[in-house]
Write an enzyme that holds these catalytic residues in place. Structure first.
Site: not given
Length: 336
Positions: A130-132, A318
């Site tokens: 999800v982050e990168t 999220y």
């Protein structure tokens, strides 16, 4: 990426960045070279943390103010998307497929992190996904430019970003890193897990035991660091994350949580018309929320592990995206 060197040959990276090694190119005057605020900050770092003022002055002479960062952070916030539109951003076939590959490539580190920290491998993979996108988009701004720009030229959150700049200089010194080469997002978040400098110093770990912490290009350290973060924020090994709720009556929405803190208990929600097929203790505190799903309203109870995910990003959507991606990753890996 040339980060995290040892002193001796290790000192070279730091000193070269400050333009103090013999033969080093002359520092180009930057946007903060004559700033009174920067001078005061340098004084704080020298008096409180033992930095050399001349070295920091040389460093800030090479720091650049980035208008693109100020534009990005000042942009009006998007209207919050409903869950039916938010979910498809992160739950995609490509993200699942790439996550399975990442899991295969880092299976040993993920298994060890799960054993040592009690955090499920699929959750660690989902966070990085999800982050990168598993390291595919870690940011291209120099962290020192991002934090300086926001710390000295963005008054609404200047104290926060100056604190992060302080933490960044401390971590660069501790890790013998070149502070001019470390890259991140426009807000200064770093590496595969997008840690802010304060989170790096508090939770990042040298998970491969090579004497360095490298969350930028070393998936093993990134995996261990995510697991460390979750462990220290209350993750319970094997614990449930959410429970789908069935609701009835006119008092249902009185149970909805304002924010993400688990302030109501399962028992209190039952009196307001909430129920679940899961065996949940009446005294269990939960976060109660409703999403506008593709098939209509969805009511959920977030348990302690759900709250742990929101400590990474204070958003119920999220946390749910991370959770559902983790479940799909587990299914996809099991189906191989």
């Amino acid at each position: 990426m040339h980060v995290l060197r040892r002193w001796t040959a290790r000192h070279a990276g730091w000193l070269a960045a400050l333009g103090l090694m013999a033969g080093a190119p002359q520092a180009v005057a930057g946007d903060y070279e004559n700033s009174p605020e920067v001078a005061a900050f340098i004084g704080e770092m020298t008096n409180g943390y033992g930095f050399a003022g001349e070295q920091l002055s040389s460093l800030f002479a090479q720091v650049e103010r980035k208008q693109t960062i100020l534009d990005a952070i000042s942009r009006p916030a998007e209207k919050v998307k409903p869950w039916k539109d938010y979910r498809p951003i992160f739950i995609t076939d490509a993200r699942i497929a790439r996550g399975v590959v990442f899991w295969q490539q880092n299976a040993e580190a993920l298994a060890r992190a799960e054993k040592e920290y009690g955090v499920a491998a699929q959750v660690i993979v989902a966070i990085i996904g999800v982050e990168t996108f598993y390291g595919g988009n870690t940011g291209n701004y120099r962290v020192i430019d991002a934090l300086s720009t926001l710390g000295f030229d963005y008054p609404p959150r200047a104290p926060f970003f100056r604190q992060q700049l302080k933490e960044f200089l401390l971590l660069a010194r501790e890790q013998q890193a070149d502070p001019l080469t470390l890259k991140g997002s426009y807000a200064g978040a770093m590496g595969l897990p997008q840690f802010m400098p304060s989170s790096f110093r508090a939770y990042a770990v040298d998970f491969d035991g090579d004497g360095r912490i490298n969350i930028w290009s070393n998936p093993t350290d990134a995996i261990g660091s995510v697991a460390s973060y979750f462990k220290q924020h209350g993750w319970t090994a094997g614990g449930q994350v959410v429970s789908r709720a069935q609701v009835r009556g006119e008092q249902v929405d009185q149970g909805l949580t304002v924010g993400i803190e688990p302030v109501k208990t399962v028992g209190e929600l039952r009196t307001l018309g909430w129920s679940s097929h899961d065996a949940l203790r009446a005294e269990m505190p939960v976060t109660a929320f409703r999403f506008d799903g593709a098939d209509g309203p969805e009511y959920w109870m977030g348990l302690s592990n759900f709250y742990a995910i929101t400590r990474y990003n204070r958003s119920a959507m999220y946390a749910m995206a991370v959770h559902q991606l983790s479940e799909l990753l587990l299914q996809a890996r099991g189906a191989e």
